[in-house]
Design an enzyme around this catalytic site. Structure first.
Site, mmCIF file in Angstrom:
data_model
loop_
_atom_site.group_PDB
_atom_site.id
_atom_site.type_symbol
_atom_site.label_atom_id
_atom_site.label_comp_id
_atom_site.label_asym_id
_atom_site.label_seq_id
_atom_site.Cartn_x
_atom_site.Cartn_y
_atom_site.Cartn_z
ATOM 1 N N GLU A 93 0.822 -1.213 0.000
ATOM 2 C CA GLU A 93 0.000 0.000 0.000
ATOM 3 C C GLU A 93 0.854 1.260 0.000
ATOM 4 O O GLU A 93 1.886 1.329 0.672
ATOM 5 C CB GLU A 93 -0.922 0.012 1.214
ATOM 6 C CG GLU A 93 -2.070 -0.946 1.018
ATOM 7 C CD GLU A 93 -2.895 -1.103 2.271
ATOM 8 O OE1 GLU A 93 -3.981 -0.512 2.335
ATOM 9 O OE2 GLU A 93 -2.435 -1.800 3.178
ATOM 10 N N CYS A 106 3.655 8.497 0.885
ATOM 11 C CA CYS A 106 3.964 7.609 2.004
ATOM 12 C C CYS A 106 4.092 6.190 1.449
ATOM 13 O O CYS A 106 3.138 5.661 0.884
ATOM 14 C CB CYS A 106 2.836 7.706 3.033
ATOM 15 S SG CYS A 106 3.048 6.565 4.413
ATOM 16 N N CYS A 113 3.513 -6.475 8.631
ATOM 17 C CA CYS A 113 4.504 -5.988 9.595
ATOM 18 C C CYS A 113 4.660 -7.017 10.715
ATOM 19 O O CYS A 113 3.673 -7.578 11.180
ATOM 20 C CB CYS A 113 4.042 -4.655 10.187
ATOM 21 S SG CYS A 113 5.251 -3.911 11.317
ATOM 22 N N CYS A 117 2.301 -3.744 17.404
ATOM 23 C CA CYS A 117 1.784 -2.562 18.094
ATOM 24 C C CYS A 117 0.262 -2.693 18.192
ATOM 25 O O CYS A 117 -0.415 -2.925 17.182
ATOM 26 C CB CYS A 117 2.174 -1.298 17.336
ATOM 27 S SG CYS A 117 3.964 -1.173 17.110
ATOM 28 N N CYS A 120 -2.236 -0.449 15.959
ATOM 29 C CA CYS A 120 -2.024 -0.326 14.511
ATOM 30 C C CYS A 120 -2.664 -1.494 13.769
ATOM 31 O O CYS A 120 -2.456 -2.658 14.109
ATOM 32 C CB CYS A 120 -0.532 -0.277 14.212
ATOM 33 S SG CYS A 120 -0.167 -0.156 12.450
ATOM 34 N N GLU A 167 8.107 -2.254 9.090
ATOM 35 C CA GLU A 167 9.136 -1.589 9.894
ATOM 36 C C GLU A 167 10.356 -1.394 8.986
ATOM 37 O O GLU A 167 11.077 -2.350 8.708
ATOM 38 C CB GLU A 167 9.461 -2.453 11.124
ATOM 39 C CG GLU A 167 10.676 -2.012 11.908
ATOM 40 C CD GLU A 167 10.739 -0.508 12.192
ATOM 41 O OE1 GLU A 167 9.778 0.058 12.718
ATOM 42 O OE2 GLU A 167 11.785 0.104 11.876
ATOM 43 N N SER A 198 10.422 6.418 9.417
ATOM 44 C CA SER A 198 9.935 6.251 10.780
ATOM 45 C C SER A 198 10.206 4.836 11.281
ATOM 46 O O SER A 198 9.952 3.864 10.579
ATOM 47 C CB SER A 198 8.427 6.529 10.799
ATOM 48 O OG SER A 198 7.902 6.320 12.091
ATOM 49 N N LEU A 222 6.982 6.643 19.569
ATOM 50 C CA LEU A 222 7.172 6.465 21.012
ATOM 51 C C LEU A 222 5.922 5.874 21.674
ATOM 52 O O LEU A 222 5.989 4.832 22.316
ATOM 53 C CB LEU A 222 7.518 7.821 21.629
ATOM 54 C CG LEU A 222 8.533 7.839 22.759
ATOM 55 C CD1 LEU A 222 9.744 6.983 22.457
ATOM 56 C CD2 LEU A 222 8.955 9.276 23.046
ATOM 57 N N CYS A 344 -2.367 7.070 9.143
ATOM 58 C CA CYS A 344 -1.405 6.314 9.947
ATOM 59 C C CYS A 344 -2.078 5.137 10.635
ATOM 60 O O CYS A 344 -3.114 5.292 11.280
ATOM 61 C CB CYS A 344 -0.842 7.188 11.066
ATOM 62 S SG CYS A 344 0.186 8.504 10.512
HETATM 63 N N1 SAH Z 1 6.896 0.745 11.792
HETATM 64 C C1 SAH Z 1 7.267 2.125 11.659
HETATM 65 C C2 SAH Z 1 6.632 2.767 10.449
HETATM 66 C C3 SAH Z 1 5.130 2.983 10.556
HETATM 67 S S1 SAH Z 1 4.883 4.680 10.744
HETATM 68 C C4 SAH Z 1 6.987 2.867 12.944
HETATM 69 O O1 SAH Z 1 6.390 2.275 13.820
HETATM 70 O O2 SAH Z 1 7.424 3.990 13.104
HETATM 71 C C5 SAH Z 1 3.278 4.728 11.247
HETATM 72 C C6 SAH Z 1 3.063 5.733 12.363
HETATM 73 O O3 SAH Z 1 1.683 5.718 12.649
HETATM 74 C C7 SAH Z 1 3.787 5.355 13.655
HETATM 75 O O4 SAH Z 1 4.258 6.494 14.290
HETATM 76 C C8 SAH Z 1 2.674 4.737 14.486
HETATM 77 O O5 SAH Z 1 2.912 4.916 15.851
HETATM 78 C C9 SAH Z 1 1.464 5.503 14.024
HETATM 79 N N2 SAH Z 1 0.229 4.752 14.126
HETATM 80 C C10 SAH Z 1 0.054 3.431 14.073
HETATM 81 N N3 SAH Z 1 -1.254 3.121 14.194
HETATM 82 C C11 SAH Z 1 -1.900 4.285 14.311
HETATM 83 C C12 SAH Z 1 -3.261 4.621 14.432
HETATM 84 N N4 SAH Z 1 -4.217 3.698 14.422
HETATM 85 N N5 SAH Z 1 -3.580 5.934 14.509
HETATM 86 C C13 SAH Z 1 -2.617 6.872 14.460
HETATM 87 N N6 SAH Z 1 -1.321 6.612 14.326
HETATM 88 C C14 SAH Z 1 -0.968 5.331 14.259
#
Ligand code: SAH
Length: 362
Positions: A93, A106, A113, A117, A120, A167, A198, A222, A344
């Site tokens: 995607e 993006c 992945c 988390c 996500c 990631e 990221s 974070l 995100c």
């Molecule tokens: N794996 C990497 C790249 C993904 S970036 C990483 O974790 O940084 C995706 C960003 O979206 C990350 O900062 C993550 O914390 C955030 N994210 C994930 N799920 C989300 C959600 N449901 N709503 C808002 N932000 C989210």
């Protein structure tokens, strides 16, 4: 049938070395590179400055495109999400985000992945596989061709963010290779300074990036200001807890120029990580490590399958003011493409059916 060579992930000099294998003079490699990357032509047949026999030979040995577009979704805010499939049927995607000054693409670094988390949606796919450099580059080519027209240059350049599925730092070599290919002046010419990657906090790769001269900007997810909560939300924290992560961040920061900053991303989950106390803990944590990073607060993008709600705007504002009062720069990110599952944490290879059910609830 023999395996076709995926040439989109090759640099110009690698292509120049490749064409003699087909019995062609090396300048054809430079022509081919310009066709693939500057003119963004996705079929050899369309490369009309190459002799017909060479085009046929290339088609026999190589492929100029390997992703098939399955669906394209267009948000009310203009954001576009592309759901594609690799040759071996894995979902990829990519999101195109129109912006006032310079548009952003993006891209994904993996199909699915491996990190789990809890907030996500991509996590629910698990890891299908890492993408090749060519598949990363191709995402950008597809998005640019669709947004501006085939081969048309973006009027104000393009920013890239490696914030799609996967990631990136668990696919570091292919990611860095893709960035080198995209930076080439005779190709897309998107330099690392226009790219932000990221990571959820793969500590050894953060340290490695600190020693690379030509590198993208860094963002670190974070989501929590203490290990107890971060272990729950981002299990990768059990492998590299905050102390190690922030020490690596400090090392990275020391490699930056005085005016440069890196970013922390903090997804705001209603009643979970968004209290005033969490804000104070977060500011103290960053200050204790002497970090001058900025914090992007991302309101959680909800999904039926996720057990969280978005923090109310006044909560986000209060959180932000506490950070600022303690000297931490904080910004609230506006979500884009939520209605088409492009924001995100919403990339879960879902198609129209999910979107329709989302809309019918609205
Ligand atoms: N794996 C990497 C790249 C993904 S970036 C990483 O974790 O940084 C995706 C960003 O979206 C990350 O900062 C993550 O914390 C955030 N994210 C994930 N799920 C989300 C959600 N449901 N709503 C808002 N932000 C989210």
């Amino acid at each position: 049938m023999h395996q076709l060579q995926q040439i989109l992930g090759l640099t110009q000099s690698e292509l120049v070395s490749f064409v003699p294998e087909l019995g062609e003079p090396s300048y054809r490699g430079r022509q081919l590179f310009a066709n693939l990357h500057r003119r963004r032509i996705q079929t050899f047949d369309g490369m009309t400055d190459l002799p017909k026999e060479l085009r046929a030979k290339l088609a026999d040995h190589a492929t100029a495109a390997s992703l098939a577009i399955e669906s394209r979704f267009i948000s009310a805010d203009g954001t576009r999400r592309y759901l594609m499939k690799t040759r071996d049927g894995r979902p990829v995607e990519t999101v195109f985000i129109p912006e006032e000054h310079r548009d952003t693409i993006c891209f994904s670094s993996q199909s699915g992945c491996p990190l789990q988390c809890s907030f996500c949606l991509t996590a629910q796919l698990g890891l299908l596989r890492s993408l090749t450099a060519g598949e990363i580059v191709e995402q950008i080519i597809v998005a640019l061709n669709d947004a501006y027209g085939p081969g048309i240059q973006p009027p104000r350049g393009t920013n890239l963010v490696g914030m799609g599925a996967g990631e990136p730092f668990l696919n570091f070599d292919e990611l860095m290779k893709a960035l080198r290919v995209m930076a080439e002046p005779d190709g897309l010419h998107i330099v690392p300074n226009r790219v932000t990657v990221s990571t959820a906090g793969i500590v050894p790769r953060i340290k490695e990036l600190a020693n690379i001269a030509d590198r993208p900007h860094l963002a670190i997810s974070l989501a929590a200001p203490n290990d107890e909560l971060r272990n729950q939300l981002m299990p990768i924290n059990k492998k590299w807890p905050l102390k190690e992560l922030l020490a690596a961040c400090k090392e990275f920061e020391q490699s930056l120029k005085p005016h440069e900053r890196f970013t922390f991303e903090y997804v705001m989950l209603d009643g979970v990580n968004d209290s005033d106390e969490h804000a104070r803990q977060l500011a103290n944590l960053l200050n204790r490590h002497g970090l001058r990073a900025k914090v992007n607060l991302i309101p959680h993008n909800p999904a039926e399958q996720l057990p969280y709600h978005t923090s109310p705007p006044e909560r986000v504002e209060s959180f932000k003011s506490i950070l600022e009062a303690k000297g931490v720069n904080a910004f609230v990110r506006r979500p884009r493409g939520v209605d088409i599952y492009a924001a995100c944490g919403q990339l879960a290879a879902c198609g129209g059916a999910t979107i329709q059910s989302l809309q019918s609830r609205a």
